[in-house]
Design a protein around this motif. Structure first.
Motif, PDB file in Angstrom:
ATOM      1  N   SER A 128       0.670  -1.055  -0.172  1.00  0.00           N
ATOM      2  CA  SER A 128      -0.353   0.218   0.223  1.00  0.00           C
ATOM      3  C   SER A 128       0.519   0.861   0.087  1.00  0.00           C
ATOM      4  N   GLY A 129       2.088   1.268  -0.297  1.00  0.00           N
ATOM      5  CA  GLY A 129       3.469   1.900  -0.172  1.00  0.00           C
ATOM      6  C   GLY A 129       3.926   2.572   1.123  1.00  0.00           C
ATOM      7  N   HIS A 130       3.369   1.551   1.563  1.00  0.00           N
ATOM      8  CA  HIS A 130       4.135   1.539   3.355  1.00  0.00           C
ATOM      9  C   HIS A 130       4.610   1.341   3.788  1.00  0.00           C
ATOM     10  N   ALA A 131       5.215  -0.058   3.047  1.00  0.00           N
ATOM     11  CA  ALA A 131       6.289  -1.099   3.568  1.00  0.00           C
ATOM     12  C   ALA A 131       7.037  -1.214   4.622  1.00  0.00           C
ATOM     13  N   VAL A 132       7.579  -0.245   4.155  1.00  0.00           N
ATOM     14  CA  VAL A 132       9.354  -0.083   5.097  1.00  0.00           C
ATOM     15  C   VAL A 132       9.030   0.442   7.002  1.00  0.00           C
ATOM     16  N   LYS A 133       7.864   1.653   6.896  1.00  0.00           N
ATOM     17  CA  LYS A 133       7.542   1.775   8.449  1.00  0.00           C
ATOM     18  C   LYS A 133       6.172   0.850   8.464  1.00  0.00           C
ATOM     19  N   SER A 134       5.703  -0.153   8.074  1.00  0.00           N
ATOM     20  CA  SER A 134       4.494  -1.269   8.382  1.00  0.00           C
ATOM     21  C   SER A 134       5.661  -2.612   8.925  1.00  0.00           C
ATOM     22  N   PHE A 135       6.859  -2.647   8.590  1.00  0.00           N
ATOM     23  CA  PHE A 135       8.336  -3.685   9.016  1.00  0.00           C
ATOM     24  C   PHE A 135       8.559  -3.603   9.812  1.00  0.00           C
ATOM     25  N   LEU A 136       8.885  -1.947  10.224  1.00  0.00           N
ATOM     26  CA  LEU A 136       9.773  -1.291  11.414  1.00  0.00           C
ATOM     27  C   LEU A 136       8.797  -1.168  12.474  1.00  0.00           C
ATOM     28  N   GLY A 137       7.089  -1.130  11.893  1.00  0.00           N
ATOM     29  CA  GLY A 137       6.031  -1.278  13.224  1.00  0.00           C
ATOM     30  C   GLY A 137       6.859  -2.369  13.142  1.00  0.00           C
ATOM     31  N   LEU A 138       6.000  -2.938  12.899  1.00  0.00           N
ATOM     32  CA  LEU A 138       6.421  -4.975  13.616  1.00  0.00           C
ATOM     33  C   LEU A 138       7.462  -5.288  14.454  1.00  0.00           C
ATOM     34  N   GLU A 139       8.611  -5.192  13.506  1.00  0.00           N
ATOM     35  CA  GLU A 139       9.854  -5.015  14.825  1.00  0.00           C
ATOM     36  C   GLU A 139       9.629  -4.429  15.935  1.00  0.00           C
ATOM     37  N   ARG A 140       9.108  -3.378  15.596  1.00  0.00           N
ATOM     38  CA  ARG A 140       9.157  -2.605  17.253  1.00  0.00           C
ATOM     39  C   ARG A 140       7.864  -3.343  18.119  1.00  0.00           C
ATOM     40  N   HIS A 141       7.079  -3.740  17.915  1.00  0.00           N
ATOM     41  CA  HIS A 141       5.989  -4.282  18.612  1.00  0.00           C
ATOM     42  C   HIS A 141       6.197  -5.265  19.009  1.00  0.00           C
ATOM     43  N   GLY A 142       6.985  -6.324  18.678  1.00  0.00           N
ATOM     44  CA  GLY A 142       6.995  -7.232  18.147  1.00  0.00           C
ATOM     45  C   GLY A 142       6.303  -8.312  17.898  1.00  0.00           C
ATOM     46  N   LEU A 143       5.448  -8.157  16.434  1.00  0.00           N
ATOM     47  CA  LEU A 143       4.691  -8.514  16.225  1.00  0.00           C
ATOM     48  C   LEU A 143       5.294  -9.299  15.277  1.00  0.00           C
ATOM     49  N   LEU A 144       7.109  -9.150  14.485  1.00  0.00           N
ATOM     50  CA  LEU A 144       7.072 -10.344  13.419  1.00  0.00           C
ATOM     51  C   LEU A 144       7.842 -11.678  14.235  1.00  0.00           C
ATOM     52  N   PRO A 145       8.062 -12.421  14.917  1.00  0.00           N
ATOM     53  CA  PRO A 145       8.110 -13.411  15.118  1.00  0.00           C
ATOM     54  C   PRO A 145       6.768 -13.955  14.963  1.00  0.00           C
ATOM     55  N   ALA A 146       5.457 -13.159  15.460  1.00  0.00           N
ATOM     56  CA  ALA A 146       4.391 -14.003  15.294  1.00  0.00           C
ATOM     57  C   ALA A 146       4.008 -14.705  13.802  1.00  0.00           C
ATOM     58  N   LEU A 147       4.275 -13.214  12.865  1.00  0.00           N
ATOM     59  CA  LEU A 147       3.102 -13.333  11.327  1.00  0.00           C
ATOM     60  C   LEU A 147       4.704 -13.729  10.782  1.00  0.00           C
ATOM     61  N   LEU A 148       6.278 -13.476  10.457  1.00  0.00           N
ATOM     62  CA  LEU A 148       7.031 -14.450  10.269  1.00  0.00           C
ATOM     63  C   LEU A 148       8.074 -15.196  11.257  1.00  0.00           C
TER      64      LEU A 148
END
Length: 441
Positions: free
Chosen positions: A233-253
């Motif tokens: 949707s045009g904000h992939a970098v910010k979304s990825f950094l947000g997933l990292e910052r809030h501990g969601l990356l291990p749950a999603l990927l």
């Protein structure tokens, strides 16, 4: 209705906000006026109001009303009713769909139309109520704003108007309860904050890392759709950094998160962020981005880690590549339902990477003819963000696309020069024996 939620109505008159009918879809206005003429309440609601308030240009316009779905259908011949979990009316104007939702209550009336999972997750929500009830059951205060067509005011029951002005994503109600109702709200918080350049309010952010494992309860097909919204949707970098910052990356990927954590040089993370930056650029330029390429990028760290593990176990290189690709794909499918039409091209992009170091004439032409060559070559370019060792391969294959004969000749000359420097005899070219008239040797 939860008693601790502020539901005092604030009416923001037209001269104190910037929402204008000129910026609202004419079809949405038609729906609003017809519902009003039919004797019903009707408001523009949610993301469209929020986006208009911050000067954005909404793509979708949703309407909330006290008319039931069946009553909406009675007013519009171009209406169809959809959904079981959430019963909705879609009013169709060509390619545009105006979604009309009936005000929903935040409580169970005993009819069985509101059903909760044991963990608190909402399975069905079709108990209707007032506009106040509807505002309280929405997820974020910024999404609980109602534009009234009769006096052009904005109606706010949960403090969302101030939160939009302060660029805050704040959950309505107790954050832990709301996340348990629907764990995907954690991803929505990150996605909307990235899209709108908002901050996630402190209490809203606090439980996310602890509750992140609840995402495993969400439907994998729904998580696939949410990933597309996060990263295309045009904000992939910010979304990825947000997933990292809030501990969601291990749950999603999960396997990607583990691979990034073990990659001490940070090269894989640099490549991933560079790729997401390129994705954002393509979206901004209205250029297509394939989900196959996106997931090839997102899961590449996991693939690299699996490949290294297999090779360390003595598995032959080609077999290790195939097994690593299959292993990562199968494991990720437990969380995100990646369709085969995307997972197979994703694997081809990975497996073609090993061919880029090969310079044999037949293999070069075979690689150039591969239907996934262009995507794989773009991926090779991205790998330079992680390591400059791919520079020679990139240069060779860039030239091979326009003048393969010259690229191959240059590669042969380079190899001969290296052999001479090492004191080796130049390579002898094999002479073909002439065939007899009968085709034998």
């Amino acid at each position: 209705m939860q008693p601790h939620i502020r539901t005092q109505l604030q009416i923001i008159p037209r001269d104190q906000h910037n929402v204008s009918r000129r910026d609202i879809s004419p079809n949405a206005l038609r729906v609003l006026y017809r519902l009003r003429e039919g004797g019903f309440e009707a408001y523009l609601v949610g993301g469209a109001v929020r986006d208009l308030l911050i000067g954005g240009h909404p793509k979708d316009f949703d309407v909330a009303t006290n008319a039931t779905p069946e009553e909406v259908k009675g007013l519009f011949r171009n209406c169809r009713l959809i959904g079981r979990r959430f019963r909705l009316a879609h009013v169709v104007y060509g390619r545009e769909i105006i979604e009309v939702a009936t005000f929903r209550a935040n409580s169970d009336d005993g009819s069985g139309d509101r059903e909760l999972h044991e963990g608190g997750r909402v399975l069905r929500d079709n108990v209707y109520g007032s506009i106040e009830d509807d505002a309280v059951r929405r997820d974020f205060t910024a999404n609980a704003l109602y534009y009234a067509i009769e006096d052009f005011s904005v109606r706010d029951y949960t403090g969302g108007f101030d939160d939009v002005r302060n660029r805050l994503m704040r959950l309505i109600g107790d954050p832990e309860t709301r996340y348990r109702e629907d764990p995907v709200r954690m991803l929505r918080a990150v996605r909307l904050a990235a899209k709108l350049d908002f901050e996630i309010e402190t209490e809203t952010a606090k439980p996310i890392a602890q509750l992140a494992p609840l995402l495993r309860e969400a439907a994998p097909a729904r998580l696939f759709e949410e990933c597309l919204k996060l990263f295309l949707s045009g904000h992939a970098v910010k979304s990825f950094l947000g997933l990292e910052r809030h501990g969601l990356l291990p749950a999603l990927l999960p396997e990607t998160a583990a691979a990034l954590k073990s990659n001490r040089s940070g090269a894989l993370r640099r490549m991933l962020l560079e790729g997401l930056k390129g994705t954002d650029t393509r979206v901004a330029n209205d250029e297509p981005v394939s989900p196959a390429f996106l997931f090839a990028l997102l899961l590449w760290p996991a693939y690299c880690r699996a490949l290294i593990t297999l090779q360390a176990q003595g598995v032959h290189a080609a077999e290790a590549q195939r097994r690593a690709a299959d292993r990562v794909t199968v494991h990720q499918l437990e969380t995100i339902a990646l369709p085969r039409r995307f997972s197979l091209p994703m694997q081809e992009i990975w497996l073609l990477q090993s061919r880029f170091s090969q310079r044999q004439r037949k293999r070069v032409f075979r690689t150039l003819a591969h239907p996934r060559f262009r995507a794989a070559f773009d991926f090779l370019n991205l790998r330079m963000a992680a390591s400059e060792e791919h520079a020679d391969d990139v240069a060779f294959w860039r030239e091979a696309q326009t003048d393969p004969a010259h690229a191959l000749a240059a590669a042969d000359a380079h190899r001969d020069a290296e052999s001479s420097e090492e004191g080796d005899a130049p390579r002898k070219r094999r002479r073909r024996r002439r065939k007899t008239a009968h085709g034998g040797e």
